[in-house]
Design a protein around this motif. Sequence first.
Motif, PDB file in Angstrom:
ATOM      1  N   SER A 191     -29.526  -4.068 -11.287  1.00  0.00           N
ATOM      2  CA  SER A 191     -29.858  -2.866 -11.396  1.00  0.00           C
ATOM      3  C   SER A 191     -28.970  -2.765  -9.662  1.00  0.00           C
ATOM      4  CB  SER A 191     -30.896  -2.607 -12.280  1.00  0.00           C
ATOM      5  OG  SER A 191     -30.307  -0.919 -11.753  1.00  0.00           O
ATOM      6  N   HIS A 192     -28.381  -1.102 -10.525  1.00  0.00           N
ATOM      7  CA  HIS A 192     -27.609  -0.963  -9.541  1.00  0.00           C
ATOM      8  C   HIS A 192     -28.404   0.228  -9.040  1.00  0.00           C
ATOM      9  CE1 HIS A 192     -25.822   1.601 -12.513  1.00  0.00           C
ATOM     10  NE2 HIS A 192     -25.767   2.334 -11.802  1.00  0.00           N
ATOM     11  N   HIS A 193     -29.266   0.276  -9.730  1.00  0.00           N
ATOM     12  CA  HIS A 193     -29.850   1.868  -9.413  1.00  0.00           C
ATOM     13  C   HIS A 193     -31.357   1.413  -8.796  1.00  0.00           C
ATOM     14  CE1 HIS A 193     -29.050   4.064 -12.773  1.00  0.00           C
ATOM     15  NE2 HIS A 193     -28.688   3.476 -13.970  1.00  0.00           N
ATOM     16  N   ASP A 194     -32.145   3.102  -8.164  1.00  0.00           N
ATOM     17  CA  ASP A 194     -32.896   1.887  -6.894  1.00  0.00           C
ATOM     18  C   ASP A 194     -34.130   1.568  -7.271  1.00  0.00           C
ATOM     19  OD1 ASP A 194     -34.941   3.394  -5.053  1.00  0.00           O
ATOM     20  OD2 ASP A 194     -33.611   4.185  -4.186  1.00  0.00           O
ATOM     21  N   VAL A 195     -34.337   0.825  -6.647  1.00  0.00           N
ATOM     22  CA  VAL A 195     -35.724  -0.337  -7.069  1.00  0.00           C
ATOM     23  C   VAL A 195     -37.054   0.723  -7.276  1.00  0.00           C
ATOM     24  CG1 VAL A 195     -34.999  -1.972  -5.144  1.00  0.00           C
ATOM     25  CG2 VAL A 195     -36.357  -0.042  -4.143  1.00  0.00           C
ATOM     26  N   ARG A 196     -36.930   1.686  -6.663  1.00  0.00           N
ATOM     27  CA  ARG A 196     -37.941   2.862  -6.598  1.00  0.00           C
ATOM     28  C   ARG A 196     -38.565   2.833  -8.059  1.00  0.00           C
ATOM     29  NH1 ARG A 196     -37.380   7.836  -8.065  1.00  0.00           N
ATOM     30  NH2 ARG A 196     -34.777   8.286  -7.571  1.00  0.00           N
ATOM     31  N   HIS A 197     -37.505   2.926  -9.118  1.00  0.00           N
ATOM     32  CA  HIS A 197     -37.809   2.712 -10.869  1.00  0.00           C
ATOM     33  C   HIS A 197     -38.122   1.394 -11.090  1.00  0.00           C
ATOM     34  CE1 HIS A 197     -35.418   6.979 -10.652  1.00  0.00           C
ATOM     35  NE2 HIS A 197     -34.308   6.097 -10.247  1.00  0.00           N
ATOM     36  N   PRO A 224     -30.738   7.853 -14.086  1.00  0.00           N
ATOM     37  CA  PRO A 224     -31.612   7.505 -13.567  1.00  0.00           C
ATOM     38  C   PRO A 224     -33.064   6.993 -13.455  1.00  0.00           C
ATOM     39  CG  PRO A 224     -30.049   8.335 -11.559  1.00  0.00           C
ATOM     40  CD  PRO A 224     -30.045   8.919 -13.451  1.00  0.00           C
ATOM     41  N   ARG A 269     -35.053  -6.420  -3.232  1.00  0.00           N
ATOM     42  CA  ARG A 269     -33.247  -6.286  -3.129  1.00  0.00           C
ATOM     43  C   ARG A 269     -32.463  -6.447  -1.973  1.00  0.00           C
ATOM     44  NH1 ARG A 269     -35.525  -1.782   0.664  1.00  0.00           N
ATOM     45  NH2 ARG A 269     -36.213  -0.307  -1.332  1.00  0.00           N
ATOM     46  N   ILE A 278     -29.268  -6.484   0.662  1.00  0.00           N
ATOM     47  CA  ILE A 278     -28.804  -5.425   0.761  1.00  0.00           C
ATOM     48  C   ILE A 278     -27.805  -6.255   1.438  1.00  0.00           C
ATOM     49  CG2 ILE A 278     -29.421  -3.984   3.276  1.00  0.00           C
ATOM     50  CD1 ILE A 278     -31.416  -4.439   2.520  1.00  0.00           C
ATOM     51  N   VAL A 296     -39.175  -5.804  -2.017  1.00  0.00           N
ATOM     52  CA  VAL A 296     -40.764  -4.895  -1.965  1.00  0.00           C
ATOM     53  C   VAL A 296     -41.816  -4.627  -2.098  1.00  0.00           C
ATOM     54  CG1 VAL A 296     -39.964  -2.282  -3.260  1.00  0.00           C
ATOM     55  CG2 VAL A 296     -37.933  -4.075  -2.162  1.00  0.00           C
TER      56      VAL A 296
END
Length: 248
Positions: free
Chosen positions: A197-203, A172, A213, A215, A227
Motif C-alpha cells: 500500500s501507498h497509505h501511511d503505515v499507521r493504518h 485513508p 516501511r 524508504i 514498524v
Amino acid sequence: MNDPITPSTQSATPISTNDVSVSADQLRRRLNKLSGKREELLRQKQSLSVEIEKANGFLEIADAVTEALDKLSQDVFHRQLRVIETTLTKALQEVLDQPIVFKATSSLKRDAASVEFVVQRDGFDEDIIRGQGGSVANILSVGLRLFAITMLDESKHRKFLVLDEQDCWLHPDLVPRLVRIVQEAGRALGFQVLMISHHDVRHFVRFADRVYRLIPDTGDGVTLERVPTEAEHADTEMAIESADQSHH
C-alpha cells in the motif's frame, strides 16, 4: 490285352494296441482340457451377463441421475453466490458505512455458467468500476480474490494472497476497516496475505502481524524499516513493566 488283376503281395501295416491306447489317452486329455475351458468360459459368460445387467440398470437411470447431478451442481453454485453476495455486501457496508448491496446474477451462456456483478443503492444499480470513486471496486476485488483462493486445490496451491495497492481508491480513514476484514478472513480461512500500500503505515499497525516501511535511499534502492505493530508495542510495554516490577 490287359494284365489280370492279382492280389497284392503286400499286406496292410499292422496297428499296435499301444498306439491305439496312446491316441485314446491324448483324446481324453484334450477332451478334459476343452471341457475345463468350456466351464471357465461359461463362468465368464455368467459373470459378464451379471455385469451387463447392472450396466443396463445404470443406463436406465442415467438421464435421471445426470439431471439430478446438474440440479445439485446448480444448487451448490447458487448457494455459493448467495454467500458471496451476503459477505461482500457486509464488507462494503462495514468499510464504506453506506447502504450498498452487492448482487450476483448467474446465467448460462455457450453451455457455461456466467455471473454478472452489480451494486445497488436503494434498489438502483450503480457502476462497480466508477462507484464511490473506485473504492467499491477496491473492496469487491479483495473479496472476490479471497473467495477464489479458498477454491484452489490445497495440494497444488499454497494459501498465500498478494494484494498490490488494492486500497488505492480508498480514503485513508477507511483503510483500517479493509485491513481488519482481510486479517479476519485470513485467520478464519487459514492463509497468509501480503498487502502492499501507498497509505501511511499507521493504518496497518493495529491489525497486521508484520509491518514494513520501504524508504527510498540516496542510491537506486530502498531501505527496509520494521514498524512495530500495536500488538508488538503492547508486548514490549508489558515486558518493560515486568522488568521494572522485578527490580522493585
